[in-house]
Design a protein around this motif. Structure first.
Motif, PDB file in Angstrom:
ATOM      1  N   ILE A  29       2.909  57.058 -14.914  1.00  0.00           N
ATOM      2  CA  ILE A  29       2.384  55.698 -14.851  1.00  0.00           C
ATOM      3  C   ILE A  29       3.352  54.755 -15.553  1.00  0.00           C
ATOM      4  CG2 ILE A  29       0.525  54.164 -15.596  1.00  0.00           C
ATOM      5  CD1 ILE A  29      -1.335  56.637 -15.481  1.00  0.00           C
ATOM      6  N   GLU A  30       3.757  53.713 -14.839  1.00  0.00           N
ATOM      7  CA  GLU A  30       4.585  52.653 -15.413  1.00  0.00           C
ATOM      8  C   GLU A  30       3.772  51.367 -15.353  1.00  0.00           C
ATOM      9  OE1 GLU A  30       8.568  52.252 -13.882  1.00  0.00           O
ATOM     10  OE2 GLU A  30       8.670  54.405 -13.486  1.00  0.00           O
ATOM     11  N   LEU A  31       3.502  50.777 -16.506  1.00  0.00           N
ATOM     12  CA  LEU A  31       2.687  49.567 -16.579  1.00  0.00           C
ATOM     13  C   LEU A  31       3.521  48.404 -17.089  1.00  0.00           C
ATOM     14  CD1 LEU A  31       0.031  47.953 -16.608  1.00  0.00           C
ATOM     15  CD2 LEU A  31      -0.472  48.997 -18.825  1.00  0.00           C
ATOM     16  N   GLU A  32       3.543  47.326 -16.302  1.00  0.00           N
ATOM     17  CA  GLU A  32       4.188  46.077 -16.715  1.00  0.00           C
ATOM     18  C   GLU A  32       3.086  45.024 -16.783  1.00  0.00           C
ATOM     19  OE1 GLU A  32       7.451  44.985 -14.168  1.00  0.00           O
ATOM     20  OE2 GLU A  32       8.059  47.078 -13.960  1.00  0.00           O
ATOM     21  N   LEU A  33       2.907  44.433 -17.949  1.00  0.00           N
ATOM     22  CA  LEU A  33       1.835  43.464 -18.141  1.00  0.00           C
ATOM     23  C   LEU A  33       2.373  42.152 -18.694  1.00  0.00           C
ATOM     24  CD1 LEU A  33      -1.201  42.670 -18.377  1.00  0.00           C
ATOM     25  CD2 LEU A  33      -1.167  43.744 -20.640  1.00  0.00           C
ATOM     26  N   GLU A  34       1.976  41.056 -18.050  1.00  0.00           N
ATOM     27  CA  GLU A  34       2.219  39.711 -18.566  1.00  0.00           C
ATOM     28  C   GLU A  34       0.853  39.074 -18.742  1.00  0.00           C
ATOM     29  OE1 GLU A  34       4.818  37.286 -16.182  1.00  0.00           O
ATOM     30  OE2 GLU A  34       6.094  39.008 -15.721  1.00  0.00           O
ATOM     31  N   SER A  35       0.638  38.406 -19.862  1.00  0.00           N
ATOM     32  CA  SER A  35      -0.658  37.796 -20.105  1.00  0.00           C
ATOM     33  C   SER A  35      -0.525  36.554 -20.965  1.00  0.00           C
ATOM     34  CB  SER A  35      -1.589  38.791 -20.803  1.00  0.00           C
ATOM     35  OG  SER A  35      -2.818  38.179 -21.129  1.00  0.00           O
ATOM     36  N   GLY A  42      -3.576  41.948 -25.639  1.00  0.00           N
ATOM     37  CA  GLY A  42      -2.667  42.800 -24.866  1.00  0.00           C
ATOM     38  C   GLY A  42      -3.033  44.277 -24.915  1.00  0.00           C
ATOM     39  N   ASP A  43      -3.326  44.788 -26.110  1.00  0.00           N
ATOM     40  CA  ASP A  43      -3.676  46.205 -26.249  1.00  0.00           C
ATOM     41  C   ASP A  43      -4.979  46.531 -25.522  1.00  0.00           C
ATOM     42  OD1 ASP A  43      -1.413  46.682 -27.766  1.00  0.00           O
ATOM     43  OD2 ASP A  43      -2.456  46.488 -29.684  1.00  0.00           O
ATOM     44  N   GLU A  44      -5.941  45.636 -25.577  1.00  0.00           N
ATOM     45  CA  GLU A  44      -7.229  45.842 -24.908  1.00  0.00           C
ATOM     46  C   GLU A  44      -7.062  45.826 -23.388  1.00  0.00           C
ATOM     47  OE1 GLU A  44     -11.439  46.279 -24.327  1.00  0.00           O
ATOM     48  OE2 GLU A  44     -10.037  46.840 -25.898  1.00  0.00           O
ATOM     49  N   ILE A  45      -6.253  44.915 -22.870  1.00  0.00           N
ATOM     50  CA  ILE A  45      -5.999  44.854 -21.427  1.00  0.00           C
ATOM     51  C   ILE A  45      -5.340  46.145 -20.961  1.00  0.00           C
ATOM     52  CG2 ILE A  45      -4.717  43.657 -19.609  1.00  0.00           C
ATOM     53  CD1 ILE A  45      -4.992  41.096 -21.401  1.00  0.00           C
ATOM     54  N   LYS A  46      -4.343  46.606 -21.695  1.00  0.00           N
ATOM     55  CA  LYS A  46      -3.671  47.867 -21.347  1.00  0.00           C
ATOM     56  C   LYS A  46      -4.652  49.033 -21.381  1.00  0.00           C
ATOM     57  CE  LYS A  46       0.817  46.405 -23.089  1.00  0.00           C
ATOM     58  NZ  LYS A  46       1.812  46.543 -24.158  1.00  0.00           N
ATOM     59  N   LEU A  53      -7.348  53.749 -14.456  1.00  0.00           N
ATOM     60  CA  LEU A  53      -6.477  54.695 -13.751  1.00  0.00           C
ATOM     61  C   LEU A  53      -6.921  56.133 -14.010  1.00  0.00           C
ATOM     62  CD1 LEU A  53      -2.965  53.102 -14.393  1.00  0.00           C
ATOM     63  CD2 LEU A  53      -4.324  52.996 -12.291  1.00  0.00           C
ATOM     64  N   LYS A  54      -7.263  56.426 -15.253  1.00  0.00           N
ATOM     65  CA  LYS A  54      -7.727  57.769 -15.608  1.00  0.00           C
ATOM     66  C   LYS A  54      -9.013  58.108 -14.861  1.00  0.00           C
ATOM     67  CE  LYS A  54      -8.903  60.655 -19.570  1.00  0.00           C
ATOM     68  NZ  LYS A  54      -9.096  60.702 -21.025  1.00  0.00           N
ATOM     69  N   GLY A  55      -9.936  57.162 -14.804  1.00  0.00           N
ATOM     70  CA  GLY A  55     -11.199  57.381 -14.098  1.00  0.00           C
ATOM     71  C   GLY A  55     -11.015  57.630 -12.617  1.00  0.00           C
ATOM     72  N   LEU A  56      -9.976  57.040 -12.035  1.00  0.00           N
ATOM     73  CA  LEU A  56      -9.678  57.231 -10.608  1.00  0.00           C
ATOM     74  C   LEU A  56      -8.728  58.408 -10.369  1.00  0.00           C
ATOM     75  CD1 LEU A  56      -9.211  53.477  -9.636  1.00  0.00           C
ATOM     76  CD2 LEU A  56     -11.144  54.949  -9.046  1.00  0.00           C
ATOM     77  N   GLU A  57      -8.342  59.079 -11.449  1.00  0.00           N
ATOM     78  CA  GLU A  57      -7.441  60.235 -11.406  1.00  0.00           C
ATOM     79  C   GLU A  57      -6.088  59.890 -10.782  1.00  0.00           C
ATOM     80  OE1 GLU A  57      -9.540  63.529  -9.636  1.00  0.00           O
ATOM     81  OE2 GLU A  57     -11.111  63.448 -11.164  1.00  0.00           O
ATOM     82  N   TYR A  73     -14.343  43.421 -17.160  1.00  0.00           N
ATOM     83  CA  TYR A  73     -14.896  43.867 -15.882  1.00  0.00           C
ATOM     84  C   TYR A  73     -14.082  43.355 -14.701  1.00  0.00           C
ATOM     85  CZ  TYR A  73     -17.291  39.291 -15.753  1.00  0.00           C
ATOM     86  OH  TYR A  73     -17.581  37.953 -15.751  1.00  0.00           O
ATOM     87  N   THR A  74     -13.449  42.182 -14.847  1.00  0.00           N
ATOM     88  CA  THR A  74     -12.584  41.657 -13.795  1.00  0.00           C
ATOM     89  C   THR A  74     -11.305  42.481 -13.715  1.00  0.00           C
ATOM     90  OG1 THR A  74     -13.458  39.434 -14.172  1.00  0.00           O
ATOM     91  CG2 THR A  74     -11.390  39.604 -12.951  1.00  0.00           C
ATOM     92  N   ILE A  75     -10.749  42.822 -14.852  1.00  0.00           N
ATOM     93  CA  ILE A  75      -9.536  43.648 -14.884  1.00  0.00           C
ATOM     94  C   ILE A  75      -9.808  44.978 -14.193  1.00  0.00           C
ATOM     95  CG2 ILE A  75      -7.902  44.867 -16.386  1.00  0.00           C
ATOM     96  CD1 ILE A  75      -8.503  42.615 -18.497  1.00  0.00           C
TER      97      ILE A  75
END
Length: 88
Positions: A29-35, A42-46, A53-57, A73-75
Motif C-alpha cells: 500500500i502506497e498512500l499519498e495524502l494532501e489535506s 493527518g494521522d486520523e485521516i491516514k 483498506l484493511k476491512g476490504l482486504e 464517514y465521508t473518508i
C-alpha cells in the motif's frame, strides 16, 4: 479484493475528499495524502483510510487522497467507493 484498474471517488468541494486508486501489484500500500487540515487531523485521516483498506482486504494499491476537511464517514465512503470501482 484486487484493484484491476484506476478509479476515483469524491470531489474537490469543501468537506469532501477526492480519492484515486491504482493497481500496485506486489508492492503493498502506497498512500499519498494532501489535506487542508493535515497538521491537526493527518494521522486520523491516514488511520481511517488504512482501516478501510484493511476491512476490504486490500493489500496492493496506490491511493492518492486530497482532503478538503471531510469527516471520517465521508473518508471511509469515498475510499470504499473508489476501491469497488477499481475492482470491477
Amino acid at each position: 479484493m484486487k484493484i484491476m484498474k484506476p478509479a476515483k471517488a469524491g470531489t474537490f468541494e469543501s468537506n469532501d475528499i477526492y480519492v484515486m486508486v491504482m493497481p500496485n501489484e506486489g508492492n503493498g500500500i502506497e498512500l499519498e495524502l494532501e489535506s487542508i487540515v493535515m497538521q491537526q487531523f493527518g494521522d486520523e485521516i491516514k488511520r481511517v483510510i488504512m482501516d478501510t483498506l484493511k476491512g476490504l482486504e486490500i493489500q496492493d494499491v496506490i491511493i492518492r487522497a486530497q482532503d478538503k476537511g471531510a469527516l471520517n464517514y465521508t473518508i471511509k465512503a469515498r475510499v470504499e467507493t473508489a476501491i469497488k470501482r477499481g475492482c470491477e
